[in-house]
Design an enzyme around this catalytic site. Sequence first.
Site, mmCIF file in Angstrom:
data_model
loop_
_atom_site.group_PDB
_atom_site.id
_atom_site.type_symbol
_atom_site.label_atom_id
_atom_site.label_comp_id
_atom_site.label_asym_id
_atom_site.label_seq_id
_atom_site.Cartn_x
_atom_site.Cartn_y
_atom_site.Cartn_z
ATOM 1 N N ARG A 46 62.506 71.666 49.777
ATOM 2 C CA ARG A 46 61.119 72.143 49.933
ATOM 3 C C ARG A 46 60.404 71.251 48.509
ATOM 4 O O ARG A 46 59.276 71.867 47.878
ATOM 5 C CB ARG A 46 60.809 73.199 49.968
ATOM 6 C CG ARG A 46 59.670 74.045 50.254
ATOM 7 C CD ARG A 46 59.146 75.015 51.642
ATOM 8 N NE ARG A 46 60.255 75.713 51.244
ATOM 9 C CZ ARG A 46 60.219 76.898 50.048
ATOM 10 N NH1 ARG A 46 59.312 76.494 49.140
ATOM 11 N NH2 ARG A 46 61.233 77.547 49.621
ATOM 12 N N TYR A 98 34.005 63.737 55.620
ATOM 13 C CA TYR A 98 34.910 63.800 56.514
ATOM 14 C C TYR A 98 34.776 64.967 56.551
ATOM 15 O O TYR A 98 34.962 65.669 55.589
ATOM 16 C CB TYR A 98 36.430 63.754 55.613
ATOM 17 C CG TYR A 98 37.435 64.086 56.589
ATOM 18 C CD1 TYR A 98 37.655 63.198 58.183
ATOM 19 C CD2 TYR A 98 38.470 65.502 56.231
ATOM 20 C CE1 TYR A 98 38.516 64.341 58.881
ATOM 21 C CE2 TYR A 98 39.489 65.025 57.365
ATOM 22 C CZ TYR A 98 39.360 64.902 59.191
ATOM 23 O OH TYR A 98 40.094 65.396 59.664
ATOM 24 N N ASP A 168 37.634 62.025 47.476
ATOM 25 C CA ASP A 168 38.866 61.005 48.525
ATOM 26 C C ASP A 168 38.868 59.665 48.824
ATOM 27 O O ASP A 168 37.530 59.352 49.282
ATOM 28 C CB ASP A 168 38.214 61.450 50.373
ATOM 29 C CG ASP A 168 39.005 61.737 51.035
ATOM 30 O OD1 ASP A 168 39.551 60.200 51.624
ATOM 31 O OD2 ASP A 168 39.254 62.307 52.364
ATOM 32 N N LYS A 193 46.180 56.504 56.848
ATOM 33 C CA LYS A 193 44.744 56.166 57.509
ATOM 34 C C LYS A 193 44.992 54.829 56.571
ATOM 35 O O LYS A 193 46.841 53.833 57.453
ATOM 36 C CB LYS A 193 43.589 56.355 56.708
ATOM 37 C CG LYS A 193 42.910 57.831 57.278
ATOM 38 C CD LYS A 193 42.732 57.639 58.228
ATOM 39 C CE LYS A 193 42.676 58.753 58.874
ATOM 40 N NZ LYS A 193 42.884 60.319 59.241
HETATM 41 C C1 PLP Z 1 38.859 59.890 54.644
HETATM 42 C C2 PLP Z 1 39.367 60.742 55.373
HETATM 43 N N1 PLP Z 1 39.838 62.078 53.814
HETATM 44 C C3 PLP Z 1 41.091 63.290 54.559
HETATM 45 C C4 PLP Z 1 41.690 63.307 56.472
HETATM 46 C C5 PLP Z 1 42.899 63.970 56.508
HETATM 47 O O1 PLP Z 1 43.896 63.663 56.728
HETATM 48 P P1 PLP Z 1 45.033 63.584 57.735
HETATM 49 O O2 PLP Z 1 44.352 63.029 59.233
HETATM 50 O O3 PLP Z 1 46.125 62.940 57.214
HETATM 51 O O4 PLP Z 1 45.047 64.928 57.036
HETATM 52 C C6 PLP Z 1 41.189 62.010 57.131
HETATM 53 C C7 PLP Z 1 41.597 61.953 58.404
HETATM 54 O O5 PLP Z 1 40.688 61.675 59.150
HETATM 55 C C8 PLP Z 1 39.924 61.369 56.255
HETATM 56 O O6 PLP Z 1 39.429 60.464 57.432
#
Ligand code: PLP
Length: 367
Positions: A46, A98, A168, A193
């Site tokens: 962990r 998001y 992000d 992604k």
């Molecule tokens: C821009 C963005 N940030 C964060 C996330 C969250 O990621 P995860 O689905 O890998 O937890 C997503 C998921 O769709 C996303 O599109």
Amino acid sequence: MGPSTRAVHAGLPPAEQGAPLLGGPVFAAPYHLQGAKDAAPFGYARDGNPTWSALEAALGELEDAESVLFSSGMAALCAVLEPALNAGDVLVAVGDGYPGVRGVATERLAPRGVEVRFVPTATEAIVAACDGATLVWIETPSNPALDVCDIAAVAAAAHAAGARLAVDNSLATPLGQRPLELGADAVCYSATKTLSGHSDLVLGTVSVRDPEWLAALRRHRSQGGAIAGPFEAWLLHRSLPTLALRLGRQSENALALARFLRERSEVSGVRHPGLADHPGHAVAERQMRFAGPLVGFALGGADRAQRFLAALELVAEATSFGGVHSSAERRGRWGTDAVADGFIRFSAGCEDADDLVADVAQALSKS
Ligand SMILES: Cc1ncc(COP(=O)(O)O)c(C=O)c1O
């Protein structure tokens, strides 16, 4: 070395006679640890794993930073947001990015006494909200509307207000955009992604340059337990050498599709940061190396958009983005984004552009 070269070689062990180029995943919970607790680099899974370390070294090389791997993009963004914000602190966050971020802000941070200020993805609006902020959170291009803001200008405003800036960067990846170079303090990824790009894993990562923040992120991971499986970590590392190829092709395909769609009278509001008349195009050109796989457009109401999606043959109707296989969805089906009922988020994959455009054309004719 150029970014593609770095992506191909990042995190590989030194060349040793008979050793594999990229070692396989290490599956272990405890490690031999004789004597003092820090007598060996790994003690318990962990807290650390050699497969994570190789991947984190690779991701860190791509950003000239230190990276920390998490079990998902959500775990990564919570690791940035939650420890950084306490009662009385102020979060300035884009409200059109998001939706998971909005959920964390309103359901987890605000009840703890954090003041949350949502702003649109527009440089002036974000800058104007920075006064008194503790942390500023942006996503550019925004998802799903693909608006663009100026990372360097936002970083300067955040720092002038005494705040830190987190970005992000899931859409662009470190090869498409380098927020830390532009002044950001933390970069978060849903590696699910574009970064991994094969639609076969869920992972997240955060990159920072501040050693104290790095230690805090690692502590948060050990305490929260949101750790990555070694196999997923290895798959992501194995995917990095093709990132430049994938992202380059996806971005070209997205632009070709956007140019085709804007000529169609039944389609409106075509968005892609690579289009010269996109309002954020100049900023995108300055701060992005690849404009990314996403195209947004509207096609009448929900029924027509659904008929279009159902008629596509090469393109999967699916959520997520950045995969080698093209996918598309009617974003309004989730009820989480302020988009028109017929708004479609299209993620261009690595197919041949002519085939993609032909498939979209035949689906439009049936919708
Ligand atoms: C821009 C963005 N940030 C964060 C996330 C969250 O990621 P995860 O689905 O890998 O937890 C997503 C998921 O769709 C996303 O599109």
